[in-house]
Design an enzyme around this catalytic site. Structure first.
Site, mmCIF file in Angstrom:
data_model
loop_
_atom_site.group_PDB
_atom_site.id
_atom_site.type_symbol
_atom_site.label_atom_id
_atom_site.label_comp_id
_atom_site.label_asym_id
_atom_site.label_seq_id
_atom_site.Cartn_x
_atom_site.Cartn_y
_atom_site.Cartn_z
ATOM 1 N N HIS A 63 0.854 -1.190 0.000
ATOM 2 C CA HIS A 63 0.000 0.000 0.000
ATOM 3 C C HIS A 63 0.887 1.236 0.000
ATOM 4 O O HIS A 63 2.115 1.145 0.114
ATOM 5 C CB HIS A 63 -0.970 -0.006 1.179
ATOM 6 C CG HIS A 63 -0.333 0.055 2.526
ATOM 7 N ND1 HIS A 63 0.445 -0.974 3.037
ATOM 8 C CD2 HIS A 63 -0.351 1.014 3.496
ATOM 9 C CE1 HIS A 63 0.849 -0.667 4.251
ATOM 10 N NE2 HIS A 63 0.399 0.541 4.547
ATOM 11 N N HIS A 65 1.167 3.958 1.980
ATOM 12 C CA HIS A 65 1.595 4.724 3.146
ATOM 13 C C HIS A 65 3.117 4.888 3.116
ATOM 14 O O HIS A 65 3.846 3.994 2.681
ATOM 15 C CB HIS A 65 1.151 4.029 4.436
ATOM 16 C CG HIS A 65 -0.262 4.342 4.811
ATOM 17 N ND1 HIS A 65 -1.039 3.513 5.590
ATOM 18 C CD2 HIS A 65 -1.048 5.406 4.506
ATOM 19 C CE1 HIS A 65 -2.234 4.055 5.763
ATOM 20 N NE2 HIS A 65 -2.270 5.199 5.110
ATOM 21 N N ASP A 67 5.610 4.759 5.161
ATOM 22 C CA ASP A 67 6.563 3.841 5.772
ATOM 23 C C ASP A 67 6.748 2.569 4.947
ATOM 24 O O ASP A 67 7.594 1.734 5.282
ATOM 25 C CB ASP A 67 6.164 3.499 7.210
ATOM 26 C CG ASP A 67 4.781 2.876 7.337
ATOM 27 O OD1 ASP A 67 3.887 3.251 6.551
ATOM 28 O OD2 ASP A 67 4.586 2.023 8.223
ATOM 29 N N HIS A 68 6.020 2.461 3.846
ATOM 30 C CA HIS A 68 6.153 1.307 2.967
ATOM 31 C C HIS A 68 6.726 1.665 1.594
ATOM 32 O O HIS A 68 7.085 0.763 0.839
ATOM 33 C CB HIS A 68 4.798 0.611 2.801
ATOM 34 C CG HIS A 68 4.293 -0.004 4.060
ATOM 35 N ND1 HIS A 68 4.318 -1.357 4.299
ATOM 36 C CD2 HIS A 68 3.774 0.558 5.172
ATOM 37 C CE1 HIS A 68 3.825 -1.609 5.504
ATOM 38 N NE2 HIS A 68 3.485 -0.457 6.051
ATOM 39 N N HIS A 141 -7.420 -2.175 5.220
ATOM 40 C CA HIS A 141 -6.622 -1.105 5.803
ATOM 41 C C HIS A 141 -7.289 0.223 5.470
ATOM 42 O O HIS A 141 -8.302 0.261 4.754
ATOM 43 C CB HIS A 141 -5.188 -1.177 5.258
ATOM 44 C CG HIS A 141 -4.198 -0.400 6.061
ATOM 45 N ND1 HIS A 141 -4.152 -0.423 7.427
ATOM 46 C CD2 HIS A 141 -3.183 0.434 5.676
ATOM 47 C CE1 HIS A 141 -3.179 0.346 7.851
ATOM 48 N NE2 HIS A 141 -2.573 0.887 6.808
ATOM 49 N N ASP A 212 -0.428 -4.090 5.896
ATOM 50 C CA ASP A 212 -1.140 -3.687 7.106
ATOM 51 C C ASP A 212 -2.623 -4.032 6.944
ATOM 52 O O ASP A 212 -3.221 -3.751 5.890
ATOM 53 C CB ASP A 212 -1.000 -2.190 7.340
ATOM 54 C CG ASP A 212 0.448 -1.775 7.551
ATOM 55 O OD1 ASP A 212 1.332 -2.650 7.559
ATOM 56 O OD2 ASP A 212 0.691 -0.552 7.697
ATOM 57 N N HIS A 270 6.386 -5.506 11.432
ATOM 58 C CA HIS A 270 5.656 -4.238 11.571
ATOM 59 C C HIS A 270 5.383 -3.995 13.064
ATOM 60 O O HIS A 270 4.252 -3.781 13.485
ATOM 61 C CB HIS A 270 4.356 -4.272 10.764
ATOM 62 C CG HIS A 270 3.858 -2.895 10.382
ATOM 63 N ND1 HIS A 270 2.919 -2.226 11.126
ATOM 64 C CD2 HIS A 270 4.166 -2.087 9.343
ATOM 65 C CE1 HIS A 270 2.669 -1.060 10.556
ATOM 66 N NE2 HIS A 270 3.413 -0.952 9.463
#
EC number: 3.1.26.11
Length: 316
Positions: A63, A65, A67-68, A141, A212, A270
């Site tokens: 996805h 976001h 942090d990914h 998510h 996530d 995670h």
């Protein structure tokens, strides 16, 4: 086949965990490496491993976001500088192409290789070759998020040499044809079928790597009978309401999923920065009360993926 964790933290980098990135090392199988998510500073983490960016030929994004994905532009640029000139394919939700192309354009970055994009808009098969299949499915998510199921195709059975000798089949190049399952004619006129001299096929391995997610039926479909399930553990036992509110899972929920799906090994990643040292060990202890073969992984952990012993379902 090995899984190497380049980042195992949630949200933002910490002293002991970088943000999410997981490498599936397929060097023996296809001389390549596949990355799943590329959090900030993933290329710095790679410098502390034996991985070569030029070997990375597929990147699967769960996805969008930060942090990914915040490490993706830098990694792609460095791959070009470090001798990577073979094409690379990026899989992910709609928007991943825009993110990469805008980053390359505004920084005037020129790559020495071509990027192919496959933006996913539904569940099902996203890649297949003669050795592997990769399936994707929606998770639950806050934004569009996918999990991936990597299925290795079965390995042909071993040639039963003792049986060939007992039937007085002479050794030599003929054995290679028989191992390929071909029908051959011997010098004495006998016609034999290689399939009759092959042992049972070795079932391929299955790895499920989830993004996530709250608990959702698709997560169980992706994980079913997997040799290894990589699942987030942002929250701990007793924090189910918080996990649901923030569209995440607890360690107990992940362990319950692994048990229901008949997974062989559960790897929890995670991990929130709240859980360090003894608290991270407690996450593992809690999960093991539900699913014994659970491990809370750390950055740079390398986990071999063992072969399974019997044929099991391979599709989502």
């Amino acid at each position: 086949m090995e899984i190497e964790f380049l980042g195992t933290g949630a949200g933002s980098p910490g002293k002991f965990r970088n943000v999410t990135s997981t490498a599936l090392r397929l060097l023996d199988e296809r001389n390549s490496v596949w990355l799943f998510d590329v959090g900030e500073a993933t290329q710095h983490q790679i410098l502390r491993t034996t991985l070569k960016p030029r070997k990375i030929d597929k990147i699967f994004i769960t996805h969008l976001h930060g942090d990914h994905i915040f490490g993706l532009p830098g990694l792609l640029s460095s791959r070009s500088f470090q001798g990577g000139n073979s094409p690379l394919t990026i899989y992910g939700p709609k928007g991943i192409r825009d993110f990469v192309e805008v980053s390359m354009r505004v920084t005037e970055t020129k790559l020495a290789y071509k990027i192919h994009y496959q933006e996913i808009n539904g569940d099902g098969l996203v890649f297949e070759d003669n050795k592997f299949q990769v399936f994707a499915a929606h998770l639950d998510h806050r934004i569009a998020c996918y999990g991936y199921r990597v299925v290795e195709k079965d390995h042909p059975g071993e040639l039963m040499v003792d049986r060939l000798r007992a039937d007085q089949v002479p050794s030599g190049p003929l054995y290679g044809q028989l191992k390929a399952g071909k029908t051959v004619t011997l010098a004495d006129g006998r016609v034999i079928n290689g399939q009759d001299y092959l042992g049972p096929a070795q079932p391929g391995r299955i790895v499920a790597i989830l993004g996530d997610t709250r608990q959702t039926p698709n997560a169980e479909k992706l994980a079913r009978n997997a040799n290894v399930l990589v699942h987030e553990s942002t929250f701990a036992k007793g924090e189910g309401k918080l996990a649901r509110a923030y569209y995440h899972s607890t360690n107990i929920q992940a362990a319950e999923l692994a048990k229901r799906a008949h997974v062989k090994m559960l790897l929890l990643n995670h991990i929130s920065a709240r859980y360090t040292g003894k608290l991270a060990a407690e996450l593992q202890h809690q999960a093991r009360e539900v699913f014994a073969n659970t491990r809370v992984v750390k950055d740079f952990d390398e986990i071999p993926v063992a072969f399974q012993k019997k044929t099991e379902a391979t599709k989502v």
